[in-house]
Motif scaffolding. Structure first.
Motif, PDB file in Angstrom:
ATOM      1  N   VAL A 121      21.648 -21.648 -11.070  1.00 48.99           N
ATOM      2  CA  VAL A 121      20.302 -21.229 -11.458  1.00 48.99           C
ATOM      3  C   VAL A 121      20.274 -20.900 -12.948  1.00 48.99           C
ATOM      4  CG1 VAL A 121      18.570 -19.407 -11.179  1.00 48.99           C
ATOM      5  CG2 VAL A 121      19.657 -20.407  -9.184  1.00 48.99           C
ATOM      6  N   LYS A 122      19.245 -21.411 -13.662  1.00 49.19           N
ATOM      7  CA  LYS A 122      19.080 -21.082 -15.081  1.00 49.19           C
ATOM      8  C   LYS A 122      18.345 -19.749 -15.168  1.00 49.19           C
ATOM      9  CE  LYS A 122      17.379 -22.688 -19.480  1.00 49.19           C
ATOM     10  NZ  LYS A 122      16.629 -23.700 -20.206  1.00 49.19           N
ATOM     11  N   ASP A 123      19.050 -18.752 -15.695  1.00 51.23           N
ATOM     12  CA  ASP A 123      18.519 -17.396 -15.755  1.00 51.23           C
ATOM     13  C   ASP A 123      17.688 -17.147 -16.998  1.00 51.23           C
ATOM     14  OD1 ASP A 123      18.549 -14.870 -14.251  1.00 51.23           O
ATOM     15  OD2 ASP A 123      19.503 -14.068 -16.051  1.00 51.23           O
ATOM     16  N   GLY A 124      17.778 -18.015 -17.968  1.00 55.97           N
ATOM     17  CA  GLY A 124      16.986 -17.867 -19.185  1.00 55.97           C
ATOM     18  C   GLY A 124      17.773 -17.266 -20.336  1.00 55.97           C
ATOM     19  N   PRO A 125      17.196 -17.344 -21.538  1.00 60.12           N
ATOM     20  CA  PRO A 125      17.897 -16.852 -22.725  1.00 60.12           C
ATOM     21  C   PRO A 125      18.079 -15.337 -22.714  1.00 60.12           C
ATOM     22  CG  PRO A 125      15.686 -17.604 -23.278  1.00 60.12           C
ATOM     23  CD  PRO A 125      15.889 -17.908 -21.834  1.00 60.12           C
ATOM     24  N   LYS A 126      19.174 -14.928 -23.322  1.00 60.85           N
ATOM     25  CA  LYS A 126      19.494 -13.506 -23.451  1.00 60.85           C
ATOM     26  C   LYS A 126      19.901 -13.231 -24.892  1.00 60.85           C
ATOM     27  CE  LYS A 126      21.390 -14.121 -18.983  1.00 60.85           C
ATOM     28  NZ  LYS A 126      20.701 -15.390 -19.037  1.00 60.85           N
ATOM     29  N   PRO A 127      19.643 -12.028 -25.390  1.00 54.65           N
ATOM     30  CA  PRO A 127      20.102 -11.698 -26.739  1.00 54.65           C
ATOM     31  C   PRO A 127      21.635 -11.739 -26.803  1.00 54.65           C
ATOM     32  CG  PRO A 127      18.807  -9.881 -25.782  1.00 54.65           C
ATOM     33  CD  PRO A 127      18.938 -10.937 -24.744  1.00 54.65           C
ATOM     34  N   LEU A 128      22.174 -12.002 -27.971  1.00 55.12           N
ATOM     35  CA  LEU A 128      23.626 -12.138 -28.121  1.00 55.12           C
ATOM     36  C   LEU A 128      24.394 -10.871 -27.790  1.00 55.12           C
ATOM     37  CD1 LEU A 128      23.941 -14.409 -31.263  1.00 55.12           C
ATOM     38  CD2 LEU A 128      24.356 -15.004 -28.876  1.00 55.12           C
ATOM     39  N   HIS A 129      23.756  -9.703 -27.873  1.00 54.23           N
ATOM     40  CA  HIS A 129      24.485  -8.473 -27.547  1.00 54.23           C
ATOM     41  C   HIS A 129      24.720  -8.326 -26.039  1.00 54.23           C
ATOM     42  CE1 HIS A 129      20.366  -6.931 -26.871  1.00 54.23           C
ATOM     43  NE2 HIS A 129      20.954  -6.092 -26.037  1.00 54.23           N
ATOM     44  N   VAL A 130      24.043  -9.123 -25.215  1.00 54.26           N
ATOM     45  CA  VAL A 130      24.263  -9.097 -23.760  1.00 54.26           C
ATOM     46  C   VAL A 130      25.493  -9.947 -23.473  1.00 54.26           C
ATOM     47  CG1 VAL A 130      23.315  -9.695 -21.501  1.00 54.26           C
ATOM     48  CG2 VAL A 130      21.825  -8.768 -23.263  1.00 54.26           C
ATOM     49  N   ARG A 131      26.628  -9.302 -23.176  1.00 56.86           N
ATOM     50  CA  ARG A 131      27.893 -10.010 -22.963  1.00 56.86           C
ATOM     51  C   ARG A 131      28.174 -10.243 -21.484  1.00 56.86           C
ATOM     52  NH1 ARG A 131      27.877 -12.640 -26.846  1.00 56.86           N
ATOM     53  NH2 ARG A 131      29.899 -13.375 -26.226  1.00 56.86           N
ATOM     54  N   VAL A 132      27.632  -9.407 -20.618  1.00 53.96           N
ATOM     55  CA  VAL A 132      27.810  -9.536 -19.171  1.00 53.96           C
ATOM     56  C   VAL A 132      26.430  -9.441 -18.534  1.00 53.96           C
ATOM     57  CG1 VAL A 132      28.858  -8.514 -17.104  1.00 53.96           C
ATOM     58  CG2 VAL A 132      30.103  -8.477 -19.263  1.00 53.96           C
ATOM     59  N   TRP A 133      26.163 -10.329 -17.571  1.00 55.78           N
ATOM     60  CA  TRP A 133      24.873 -10.297 -16.909  1.00 55.78           C
ATOM     61  C   TRP A 133      25.034 -10.624 -15.428  1.00 55.78           C
ATOM     62  CZ3 TRP A 133      22.894 -15.098 -15.123  1.00 55.78           C
ATOM     63  CH2 TRP A 133      23.526 -16.231 -15.616  1.00 55.78           C
ATOM     64  N   GLU A 134      24.029 -10.240 -14.659  1.00 57.37           N
ATOM     65  CA  GLU A 134      24.040 -10.479 -13.222  1.00 57.37           C
ATOM     66  C   GLU A 134      23.001 -11.545 -12.891  1.00 57.37           C
ATOM     67  OE1 GLU A 134      23.254  -8.127  -9.027  1.00 57.37           O
ATOM     68  OE2 GLU A 134      23.686  -6.984 -10.830  1.00 57.37           O
ATOM     69  N   CYS A 135      23.414 -12.545 -12.127  1.00 63.08           N
ATOM     70  CA  CYS A 135      22.507 -13.619 -11.729  1.00 63.08           C
ATOM     71  C   CYS A 135      21.460 -13.050 -10.772  1.00 63.08           C
ATOM     72  CB  CYS A 135      23.279 -14.746 -11.059  1.00 63.08           C
ATOM     73  SG  CYS A 135      22.224 -16.068 -10.420  1.00 63.08           S
ATOM     74  N   GLY A 136      20.204 -13.321 -11.073  1.00 65.93           N
ATOM     75  CA  GLY A 136      19.123 -12.840 -10.228  1.00 65.93           C
ATOM     76  C   GLY A 136      19.052 -13.551  -8.888  1.00 65.93           C
ATOM     77  N   ALA A 137      19.643 -14.737  -8.778  1.00 66.85           N
ATOM     78  CA  ALA A 137      19.563 -15.514  -7.543  1.00 66.85           C
ATOM     79  C   ALA A 137      20.693 -15.186  -6.566  1.00 66.85           C
ATOM     80  CB  ALA A 137      19.572 -17.002  -7.859  1.00 66.85           C
ATOM     81  N   CYS A 138      21.932 -15.177  -7.074  1.00 69.60           N
ATOM     82  CA  CYS A 138      23.068 -14.990  -6.154  1.00 69.60           C
ATOM     83  C   CYS A 138      23.783 -13.653  -6.331  1.00 69.60           C
ATOM     84  CB  CYS A 138      24.064 -16.135  -6.291  1.00 69.60           C
ATOM     85  SG  CYS A 138      25.007 -16.141  -7.833  1.00 69.60           S
ATOM     86  N   GLY A 139      23.469 -12.911  -7.406  1.00 68.13           N
ATOM     87  CA  GLY A 139      24.073 -11.602  -7.624  1.00 68.13           C
ATOM     88  C   GLY A 139      25.443 -11.625  -8.283  1.00 68.13           C
ATOM     89  N   ALA A 140      25.918 -12.799  -8.699  1.00 68.94           N
ATOM     90  CA  ALA A 140      27.218 -12.890  -9.361  1.00 68.94           C
ATOM     91  C   ALA A 140      27.164 -12.167 -10.711  1.00 68.94           C
ATOM     92  CB  ALA A 140      27.614 -14.346  -9.570  1.00 68.94           C
ATOM     93  N   VAL A 141      28.207 -11.418 -11.025  1.00 72.60           N
ATOM     94  CA  VAL A 141      28.317 -10.750 -12.319  1.00 72.60           C
ATOM     95  C   VAL A 141      29.138 -11.670 -13.213  1.00 72.60           C
ATOM     96  CG1 VAL A 141      29.155  -8.708 -13.536  1.00 72.60           C
ATOM     97  CG2 VAL A 141      28.145  -8.481 -11.253  1.00 72.60           C
ATOM     98  N   LEU A 142      28.534 -12.080 -14.337  1.00 68.77           N
ATOM     99  CA  LEU A 142      29.119 -13.121 -15.177  1.00 68.77           C
ATOM    100  C   LEU A 142      29.345 -12.647 -16.601  1.00 68.77           C
ATOM    101  CD1 LEU A 142      26.592 -15.746 -13.905  1.00 68.77           C
ATOM    102  CD2 LEU A 142      29.002 -15.717 -13.298  1.00 68.77           C
ATOM    103  N   ASP A 143      30.542 -12.898 -17.114  1.00 62.56           N
ATOM    104  CA  ASP A 143      30.836 -12.701 -18.531  1.00 62.56           C
ATOM    105  C   ASP A 143      30.241 -13.904 -19.259  1.00 62.56           C
ATOM    106  OD1 ASP A 143      32.752 -13.591 -20.873  1.00 62.56           O
ATOM    107  OD2 ASP A 143      32.962 -11.418 -20.674  1.00 62.56           O
ATOM    108  N   ARG A 144      29.492 -13.669 -20.296  1.00 65.52           N
ATOM    109  CA  ARG A 144      28.783 -14.746 -20.996  1.00 65.52           C
ATOM    110  C   ARG A 144      29.719 -15.870 -21.449  1.00 65.52           C
ATOM    111  NH1 ARG A 144      23.902 -13.831 -24.234  1.00 65.52           N
ATOM    112  NH2 ARG A 144      23.427 -15.737 -25.325  1.00 65.52           N
TER     113      ARG A 144
END
Length: 81
Positions: free
Chosen positions: A37-60
């Motif tokens: 799933v394409k979660d959309g753009p994030k600012p560069l300071h966001v290094r870790v994010w959680e997928c809104g669809a599956c809940g996976a925690v991802l390091d950028r």
């Protein structure tokens, strides 16, 4: 940069390796490597994010590397190599 890429291409050919170029604007850090799933753009300071669809925690950076590796594999298999 183009000279570096050209060297990589000819060295890969010389040693029987596959060289795959991924598009410059491919959103590799914005796509979840787990579900696609394409979660959309994030600012560069966001290094870790959680997928809104599956809940996976991802390091950028790791997520982008996994997506690049997947894209390279898809490109090679699409060519019949």
């Amino acid at each position: 940069w183009s000279a570096f890429v050209a060297m990589l291409e000819y060295k890969a050919a010389r040693y029987g390796r596959t060289f795959v170029r991924i598009g410059r604007f491919e959103p590799t850090s914005q796509v979840c490597s787990q579900c696609g799933v394409k979660d959309g753009p994030k600012p560069l300071h966001v290094r870790v994010w959680e997928c809104g669809a599956c809940g996976a925690v991802l390091d950028r950076d790791i997520n982008a590397a996994v997506n690049v590796a997947k894209a390279a594999g898809l490109a090679v298999s699409a060519c019949g190599a």
